[in-house]
Design a protein around this motif. Structure first.
Motif, mmCIF file in Angstrom:
data_model
loop_
_atom_site.group_PDB
_atom_site.id
_atom_site.type_symbol
_atom_site.label_atom_id
_atom_site.label_comp_id
_atom_site.label_asym_id
_atom_site.label_seq_id
_atom_site.Cartn_x
_atom_site.Cartn_y
_atom_site.Cartn_z
ATOM 1 N N GLY A 5 -5.044 9.169 -2.422
ATOM 2 C CA GLY A 5 -3.984 9.484 -1.516
ATOM 3 C C GLY A 5 -3.132 7.969 -1.228
ATOM 4 N N ALA A 6 -3.853 6.825 -1.763
ATOM 5 C CA ALA A 6 -3.237 5.841 -1.591
ATOM 6 C C ALA A 6 -3.826 4.774 -2.579
ATOM 7 C CB ALA A 6 -3.732 5.141 -0.017
ATOM 8 N N VAL A 7 -2.706 3.776 -2.918
ATOM 9 C CA VAL A 7 -2.992 2.500 -4.003
ATOM 10 C C VAL A 7 -2.223 1.487 -3.406
ATOM 11 C CG1 VAL A 7 -3.228 4.371 -5.753
ATOM 12 C CG2 VAL A 7 -1.001 3.407 -5.220
ATOM 13 N N PHE A 8 -2.831 0.268 -3.878
ATOM 14 C CA PHE A 8 -2.321 -1.111 -3.820
ATOM 15 C C PHE A 8 -1.647 -1.430 -4.983
ATOM 16 C CE2 PHE A 8 -5.561 -0.556 -0.639
ATOM 17 C CZ PHE A 8 -5.248 -1.193 0.595
ATOM 18 N N TYR B 123 6.257 9.276 -4.075
ATOM 19 C CA TYR B 123 5.408 8.453 -5.056
ATOM 20 C C TYR B 123 4.243 9.345 -5.565
ATOM 21 C CZ TYR B 123 7.415 4.270 -2.850
ATOM 22 O OH TYR B 123 8.563 3.545 -2.406
ATOM 23 N N LYS C 232 0.972 -1.170 -0.072
ATOM 24 C CA LYS C 232 -0.036 0.076 -0.010
ATOM 25 C C LYS C 232 0.981 1.194 0.154
ATOM 26 C CE LYS C 232 -3.886 2.290 2.476
ATOM 27 N NZ LYS C 232 -4.638 2.285 3.821
ATOM 28 N N LEU C 233 0.861 2.153 -0.914
ATOM 29 C CA LEU C 233 1.650 3.160 -1.247
ATOM 30 C C LEU C 233 0.829 4.584 -1.134
ATOM 31 C CD1 LEU C 233 3.837 2.057 -4.243
ATOM 32 C CD2 LEU C 233 4.292 1.667 -1.911
ATOM 33 N N SER C 234 1.467 5.493 -0.300
ATOM 34 C CA SER C 234 0.926 6.754 -0.351
ATOM 35 C C SER C 234 1.191 7.588 -1.456
ATOM 36 C CB SER C 234 1.264 7.418 1.084
ATOM 37 O OG SER C 234 0.776 6.599 2.218
ATOM 38 N N VAL C 235 0.414 7.796 -2.360
ATOM 39 C CA VAL C 235 0.787 8.662 -3.634
ATOM 40 C C VAL C 235 0.287 10.024 -3.627
ATOM 41 C CG1 VAL C 235 1.123 6.413 -4.766
ATOM 42 C CG2 VAL C 235 -0.926 7.734 -4.740
ATOM 43 N N GLY D 33 -10.577 6.454 -2.688
ATOM 44 C CA GLY D 33 -9.337 5.771 -2.740
ATOM 45 C C GLY D 33 -8.004 6.732 -2.816
ATOM 46 N N GLN E 92 6.848 0.453 0.621
ATOM 47 C CA GLN E 92 6.987 2.059 0.560
ATOM 48 C C GLN E 92 8.471 2.727 1.287
ATOM 49 O OE1 GLN E 92 3.737 4.380 1.142
ATOM 50 N NE2 GLN E 92 4.435 6.213 1.010
ATOM 51 N N ASP F 281 -6.871 1.655 -6.772
ATOM 52 C CA ASP F 281 -7.433 2.634 -5.905
ATOM 53 C C ASP F 281 -8.404 2.563 -5.106
ATOM 54 O OD1 ASP F 281 -8.836 3.416 -8.018
ATOM 55 O OD2 ASP F 281 -8.355 5.341 -7.875
#
Length: 276
Positions: free
Chosen positions: A29-32, A93, A15-18, A27, A87, A48
């Motif tokens: 601010g975050a994606v898998f 990201y 799970k990345l904070s983008v 979704g 991450q 997302d």
């Protein structure tokens, strides 16, 4: 000749904070990011929660990117896996629209003091629900594996805790037994030592008595010999005084002078001549 078997692919999901255009979106601010890593290529599936996107990095594309960055293919894949499987706090990201429904996933890293950025373009998934389901299934399976691992670790920890408590109890018992044994041994040693001291004291007293008993006859003999010596000296003194006194029965002639002796001799010889 047996052909070498291909290495099994590795899977990761993070799970990345983008940074996104609309943080309020579903979704936002975050994606898998689910990745499958092969020796010379990899594939990505990103969601997302509302949409899904995929990318297939072929062998040729990976080799071209690695050549652009002056890296071997293995190093390029290792660095990409490092930033997409977990991450990295030092990395930034982003997941932005690339037009025609596509998205561009990018991340930054530093190399020799220079901040660099890698980008990969993802296409909309042909089957969004299936892609999202695959990502969720992978996450659920990973969660189950982690839960089972936690249970095993917890059970192992509880078992080790019980064993440590038993060891602690045994250690305390051993310490108590050791203290009791040392106390008993010390008491016995003190008793034996005291008895030996008493025995030595008795032997010393007995030796002193024997020495005293042997010394007494010697002193008595020395006293007797001293008395005899004194008596002998007294008798010798008495005999000497008797010889020095003159005899009352004519003993004085023995001490007469030579003249008287000579006259007597001549008188005797003269009388003999007269008789003739």
């Amino acid at each position: 000749m047996a052909t070498p078997t291909a290495a099994a692919p590795r899977h990761s999901c993070a799970k990345l904070s983008v940074a996104v255009e609309d943080p309020k979106a579903v979704g936002g601010g975050a994606v898998f990011v689910k990745a499958t890593w092969h020796p010379t290529r990899f594939s990505l599936a990103v969601t997302d929660g509302a949409g899904a996107w995929v990318a297939e990095a072929s062998d040729a594309e990976v080799r071209l990117r690695a050549e652009q960055w002056d890296q071997p293919v293995a190093d390029y894949l290792s660095l990409a896996e490092r930033y997409l499987a977990f991450q990295q706090p030092s990395s930034t990201y982003s997941f932005h629209d690339a037009g025609n429904g596509s998205r561009r996933l990018s991340w930054t890293f530093e190399k020799q003091g220079t901040k660099l950025e890698w980008r990969w373009k993802l296409q909309p998934s042909p089957n969004t629900q299936q892609t999202i389901a695959e990502i969720l299934d992978f996450l659920m399976d990973a969660n189950i594996r982690l839960s089972e691992e936690v249970v095993r670790k917890t059970q192992s920890f509880d078992k080790l805790k019980q064993e440590s408590e038993k060891c602690l109890q045994q250690s305390e018992r051993f310490n108590n037994e050791k203290a009791e044994f040392e106390q008993a041994t010390f008491s016995k040693f003190v008793a034996v030592l005291n008895s030996k001291k008493a025995k030595l004291r008795q032997l010393k007293n007995k030796l002193t008595e024997l020495e005293s008993a042997e010394k007494a006859p010697k002193e008595e003999e020395e006293d007797n010999s001293t008395d005899k010596t004194e008596l002998f000296e007294e008798e010798s003194d008495k005999n000497g005084s008797i010889n020095d006194e003159p005899s009352e029965t004519g003993g004085g002639d023995l001490h007469s002078s030579p003249e008287k002796t000579g006259a007597t001799s001549r008188g005797g010889r003269g009388r003999k001549r007269t008789r003739k």
